[in-house]
Design a protein around this motif. Structure first.
Motif, PDB file in Angstrom:
ATOM      1  N   SER A  35       9.464  26.594  40.467  1.00 17.23           N
ATOM      2  CA  SER A  35       8.244  26.235  39.734  1.00 17.23           C
ATOM      3  C   SER A  35       7.306  25.388  40.598  1.00 17.23           C
ATOM      4  O   SER A  35       6.089  25.587  40.567  1.00 17.23           O
ATOM      5  CB  SER A  35       8.564  25.522  38.409  1.00 17.23           C
ATOM      6  N   THR A  57       1.969  32.796  36.517  1.00 17.05           N
ATOM      7  CA  THR A  57       2.975  33.362  35.608  1.00 17.05           C
ATOM      8  C   THR A  57       4.378  32.950  36.043  1.00 17.05           C
ATOM      9  O   THR A  57       5.209  32.563  35.214  1.00 17.05           O
ATOM     10  CB  THR A  57       2.846  34.899  35.560  1.00 17.05           C
ATOM     11  N   TRP A  61       6.989  30.623  33.729  1.00 18.04           N
ATOM     12  CA  TRP A  61       8.322  31.041  33.300  1.00 18.04           C
ATOM     13  C   TRP A  61       9.424  30.241  33.992  1.00 18.04           C
ATOM     14  O   TRP A  61      10.464  29.960  33.383  1.00 18.04           O
ATOM     15  CB  TRP A  61       8.502  32.550  33.463  1.00 18.04           C
ATOM     16  N   CYS A  62       9.213  29.847  35.231  1.00 21.58           N
ATOM     17  CA  CYS A  62      10.192  28.961  35.881  1.00 21.58           C
ATOM     18  C   CYS A  62      10.198  27.592  35.211  1.00 21.58           C
ATOM     19  O   CYS A  62      11.261  26.990  35.032  1.00 21.58           O
ATOM     20  CB  CYS A  62       9.918  28.841  37.373  1.00 21.58           C
ATOM     21  N   PHE A  64       9.552  27.106  32.123  1.00 18.38           N
ATOM     22  CA  PHE A  64      10.301  27.331  30.885  1.00 18.38           C
ATOM     23  C   PHE A  64      11.807  27.210  31.174  1.00 18.38           C
ATOM     24  O   PHE A  64      12.547  26.591  30.401  1.00 18.38           O
ATOM     25  CB  PHE A  64       9.969  28.704  30.285  1.00 18.38           C
ATOM     26  N   GLY A  65      12.264  27.782  32.297  1.00 14.97           N
ATOM     27  CA  GLY A  65      13.668  27.641  32.693  1.00 14.97           C
ATOM     28  C   GLY A  65      14.045  26.192  32.943  1.00 14.97           C
ATOM     29  O   GLY A  65      15.123  25.745  32.552  1.00 14.97           O
ATOM     30  N   TYR A  96       1.931  25.331  28.472  1.00 11.32           N
ATOM     31  CA  TYR A  96       1.689  26.290  27.382  1.00 11.32           C
ATOM     32  C   TYR A  96       0.236  26.194  26.910  1.00 11.32           C
ATOM     33  O   TYR A  96      -0.430  27.209  26.699  1.00 11.32           O
ATOM     34  CB  TYR A  96       2.656  26.022  26.228  1.00 11.32           C
ATOM     35  N   ARG A  99      -2.045  27.682  29.688  1.00  9.69           N
ATOM     36  CA  ARG A  99      -1.923  29.147  29.717  1.00  9.69           C
ATOM     37  C   ARG A  99      -2.594  29.769  28.500  1.00  9.69           C
ATOM     38  O   ARG A  99      -3.290  30.785  28.620  1.00  9.69           O
ATOM     39  CB  ARG A  99      -0.442  29.520  29.778  1.00  9.69           C
TER      40      ARG A  99
END
Length: 186
Positions: A35, A57, A61-62, A64-65, A96, A99
């Motif tokens: 990230s 993107t 998502w990273c 989020f991980g 979030y 985005r």
């Protein structure tokens, strides 16, 4: 100094020897590194579709991980890590928000996107330094308050500069003014 129930990885003590905890830490580190690299890639690439969007993107998502693994780690050691959970939740919420502003084209979406994503990156680095700064070269010489403040002291002026000086933001503002003038179209 590492204790009996501590694992040392690259000079950084991890307060557990439990294989499940250490596995989650490993996944968390992988997501965290990815990230940070993807976020830097998004910041440094030409804005718009293409590299910026792809890096953004991956960053989202990273992150989020990172958020999911951080949640698991925090709940395993709540008394010691609740502040990291708060920072992680704030970081992901900002990402979030940023985005969503871009994807839904909210009013002033460009500024909201920049602020949300930039703020997310600052909070992510803050959480890293708060948790690990005391074990890092140079950083370990600083007072603990520096771990909390330095990412923002450096990052906020950069965000403000981009909000008020970046050519894309200025062009966006001109387009917004032109849309409001009679006889102009966009």
């Amino acid at each position: 100094m590492a204790g009996e129930n501590t694992t040392v990885l690259l000079g950084i003590p991890i307060p557990s020897t439990d294989p499940v905890f250490l596995t989650v830490v490993g996944v968390h580190i992988a997501f965290g590194l990815a990230s940070v690299v993807a976020g830097a890639g998004a910041m440094l690439s030409t804005k718009g579709r293409g590299r910026h969007s792809s890096f953004g993107t991956i960053y989202f998502w990273c992150l989020f991980g990172v958020f999911v693994t951080m949640g698991a780690l925090s709940f395993m050691r709540w008394a010691e890590n609740y502040h990291l959970f708060i920072l992680g939740a704030l970081s992901f919420a900002l990402a979030y928000f940023g985005r969503s502003a871009a994807r839904r084209r909210w009013h002033q979406w460009l500024r909201l996107h920049l602020t949300g994503m930039g703020g997310s990156y600052i909070v992510t680095l803050t959480a890293f330094y708060v948790d690990n700064g005391k074990n890092l070269p140079l950083w370990k010489e600083l007072p603990e308050i520096a771990f909390w403040l330095l990412p923002g002291v450096i990052g906020v002026p950069l965000i403000l500069h981009a909000l008020f000086r970046h050519p894309l933001v200025l062009a966006f503002d001109r387009r917004q003014v032109d849309v409001g003038r009679p006889g102009t179209t966009m």
